[in-house]
Motif scaffolding. Structure first.
Motif, mmCIF file in Angstrom:
data_model
loop_
_atom_site.group_PDB
_atom_site.id
_atom_site.type_symbol
_atom_site.label_atom_id
_atom_site.label_comp_id
_atom_site.label_asym_id
_atom_site.label_seq_id
_atom_site.Cartn_x
_atom_site.Cartn_y
_atom_site.Cartn_z
ATOM 1 N N ASP A 74 -11.770 34.088 19.338
ATOM 2 C CA ASP A 74 -11.720 32.675 19.712
ATOM 3 C C ASP A 74 -12.898 32.357 20.634
ATOM 4 O O ASP A 74 -12.993 32.885 21.752
ATOM 5 C CB ASP A 74 -10.398 32.359 20.425
ATOM 6 C CG ASP A 74 -9.200 32.472 19.498
ATOM 7 O OD1 ASP A 74 -9.323 32.050 18.331
ATOM 8 O OD2 ASP A 74 -8.150 32.984 19.942
ATOM 9 N N ILE A 75 -13.821 31.528 20.142
ATOM 10 C CA ILE A 75 -14.951 31.062 20.959
ATOM 11 C C ILE A 75 -14.870 29.538 20.990
ATOM 12 O O ILE A 75 -15.702 28.827 20.430
ATOM 13 C CB ILE A 75 -16.306 31.548 20.388
ATOM 14 C CG1 ILE A 75 -16.282 33.057 20.142
ATOM 15 C CG2 ILE A 75 -17.448 31.209 21.337
ATOM 16 C CD1 ILE A 75 -17.585 33.638 19.636
ATOM 17 N N THR A 91 -14.193 28.420 16.377
ATOM 18 C CA THR A 91 -14.938 27.622 17.337
ATOM 19 C C THR A 91 -14.122 26.368 17.674
ATOM 20 O O THR A 91 -12.991 26.201 17.195
ATOM 21 C CB THR A 91 -16.307 27.224 16.772
ATOM 22 O OG1 THR A 91 -16.123 26.249 15.723
ATOM 23 C CG2 THR A 91 -17.036 28.434 16.208
ATOM 24 N N SER A 92 -14.709 25.480 18.472
ATOM 25 C CA SER A 92 -13.962 24.279 18.867
ATOM 26 C C SER A 92 -13.712 23.337 17.699
ATOM 27 O O SER A 92 -12.792 22.521 17.741
ATOM 28 C CB SER A 92 -14.728 23.540 19.971
ATOM 29 O OG SER A 92 -15.991 23.078 19.487
ATOM 30 N N ASN A 93 -14.504 23.441 16.633
ATOM 31 C CA ASN A 93 -14.337 22.496 15.524
ATOM 32 C C ASN A 93 -14.585 23.128 14.154
ATOM 33 O O ASN A 93 -15.009 22.445 13.225
ATOM 34 C CB ASN A 93 -15.254 21.287 15.708
ATOM 35 C CG ASN A 93 -16.728 21.662 15.756
ATOM 36 O OD1 ASN A 93 -17.064 22.804 16.047
ATOM 37 N ND2 ASN A 93 -17.604 20.710 15.475
ATOM 38 N N SER A 117 -23.297 25.234 17.419
ATOM 39 C CA SER A 117 -23.917 26.090 18.428
ATOM 40 C C SER A 117 -23.520 27.553 18.241
ATOM 41 O O SER A 117 -24.331 28.469 18.457
ATOM 42 C CB SER A 117 -23.555 25.620 19.840
ATOM 43 O OG SER A 117 -22.155 25.643 20.039
ATOM 44 N N CYS A 118 -22.294 27.813 17.791
ATOM 45 C CA CYS A 118 -21.882 29.196 17.515
ATOM 46 C C CYS A 118 -22.623 29.742 16.300
ATOM 47 O O CYS A 118 -22.952 30.931 16.246
ATOM 48 C CB CYS A 118 -20.378 29.259 17.299
ATOM 49 S SG CYS A 118 -19.726 30.946 17.282
ATOM 50 N N SER A 119 -22.898 28.878 15.341
ATOM 51 C CA SER A 119 -23.705 29.287 14.186
ATOM 52 C C SER A 119 -25.108 29.679 14.640
ATOM 53 O O SER A 119 -25.691 30.645 14.140
ATOM 54 C CB SER A 119 -23.764 28.151 13.168
ATOM 55 O OG SER A 119 -24.544 28.520 12.051
ATOM 56 N N ALA A 120 -25.655 28.937 15.615
ATOM 57 C CA ALA A 120 -26.959 29.296 16.171
ATOM 58 C C ALA A 120 -26.901 30.656 16.852
ATOM 59 O O ALA A 120 -27.841 31.456 16.754
ATOM 60 C CB ALA A 120 -27.420 28.218 17.152
ATOM 61 N N LEU A 121 -25.785 30.924 17.553
ATOM 62 C CA LEU A 121 -25.621 32.237 18.186
ATOM 63 C C LEU A 121 -25.617 33.348 17.148
ATOM 64 O O LEU A 121 -26.301 34.374 17.310
ATOM 65 C CB LEU A 121 -24.318 32.260 18.987
ATOM 66 C CG LEU A 121 -23.918 33.614 19.594
ATOM 67 C CD1 LEU A 121 -24.950 34.080 20.603
ATOM 68 C CD2 LEU A 121 -22.536 33.535 20.221
#
Length: 333
Positions: free
Chosen positions: A210-211, A174-176, A218-222
């Motif tokens: 790569d997201i 993710t971005s971070n 937010s990716c964890s929420a996804l």
């Protein structure tokens, strides 16, 4: 199992599973007998038998708060037989009754049963009505209950797989930050993910996705949505990011869920942003809701300070639709 009562030792009813059996040792030609209470399901029950010209058998729940507020809907079969050989039993049709009092079910038998005989009641189903209304539901495990239990068990397993990284086989950048997941679960949720691992793409070779347009949170929420463990507050906080991901990875049910949620709290501070999102992701219901808010309800005046900036960046086709909406709402009578 039930014990003896006022009518003597033969007032006891034995129960096993969904079957209740009352053995009556002595019964005269003109008699009345009531059993002890016996427990089956969540109610206490009574059987009674009365002999006059006919034999009348009754089945009813014990009068109490639960039988008054939530009376049983019972489906059952009765069987009356002599213990001796050669006597054919009387077997009732299948009855289905709402039982509140001793008057709700009476089965008359034209027979000469006396002395010793046995009454069996087999409960095929017992339903209870919800206190807040609605259709009765079975108190015993049925198909819908089994499906519900199976779903909960599956969600527990998926939750553990995600949280503990059990046999995870794909890394998400993710971005971070970095997350771990499972190719099979991702592929089952999204045709885009499935294509990544099905064809000779870099994700198949490296097992890395790569997201970078999503934060770790937010990716964890996804992932929590995909694995079925997302909480309401988490969804609410990240729904705009989830909407973008749902559109990008073609997760139709998530996209629909986000649209419905964004429709629920349109106000003057977010309506232009929502309208942009609706246009960007082709959300017809959300776009219609924003248009109605602005023009049918006249809230366009509440955002006049922001509208100039919005028009500078808005798609021309969207601006044309907004202009046509103005003409529709404000056409001369």
């Amino acid at each position: 199992m039930s014990g003896g009562g006022a009518n003597g030792s033969d007032s006891k009813v034995e129960t096993i599973s969904r079957l209740a059996q009352w053995k009556i040792e002595s019964f005269g030609p003109c008699s009345y007998r009531r059993s002890d209470a016996f427990k089956l399901g969540i109610w206490n029950w009574f059987l009674s038998v009365e002999k006059n010209r006919y034999m009348y058998i009754r089945l009813f729940p014990e009068p109490c708060r639960i039988s008054k507020e939530q009376p049983p809907m019972a489906r059952f079969v009765l069987r009356v037989s002599n213990p001796g050989p050669g006597r054919r039993p009387y077997i009732s049709p299948v009855h289905e009754r709402l039982l509140r009092t001793s008057d709700d079910f009476v089965w008359p038998i034209d027979s000469t049963f006396h002395g010793r005989f046995i009454i069996d009641v087999e409960f095929l189903d017992l339903k209870i009505s919800p206190l807040n209304g609605g259709d009765p539901y079975s108190i015993w495990p049925n198909e819908s209950m089994m499906q519900s239990l199976a779903s909960k068990s599956t969600l527990r397993c998926l939750s553990r797989m995600l949280e503990e990284g059990i046999h995870s086989d794909v890394t998400i950048n993710t971005s971070n930050g970095v997350l771990k997941a499972h190719k099979a679960v991702l592929s089952a949720s999204s045709p885009v993910f499935e294509s990544m691992f099905l064809h000779d793409l870099k994700e198949k070779e490296s097992s890395i996705i790569d997201i970078e347009d999503m934060s770790l949170e937010s990716c964890s929420a996804l992932l929590n949505y995909i694995y079925g463990t997302i909480k309401q507050d988490e969804f609410w906080k990240h729904r705009l990011s989830l909407l973008g991901a749902a559109n990008k990875y073609d997760i139709a049910d998530l996209k629909e869920c986000c649209e419905e949620s964004l429709l629920e709290d349109i106000n003057s501070s977010n309506v232009l942003e929502r309208l942009h999102e609706a246009w960007l992701y082709q959300l017809s219901k959300l776009k219609k809701g924003c248009m109605m808010y602005l023009f049918d309800f006249g809230k366009i005046y509440d955002v006049r300070d922001e509208i100039n900036s919005f028009f500078r960046h808005a798609d021309r086709e969207l601006m044309l639709e907004m202009f046509q909406e103005v003409l529709t709402v404000w056409k001369p009578v």
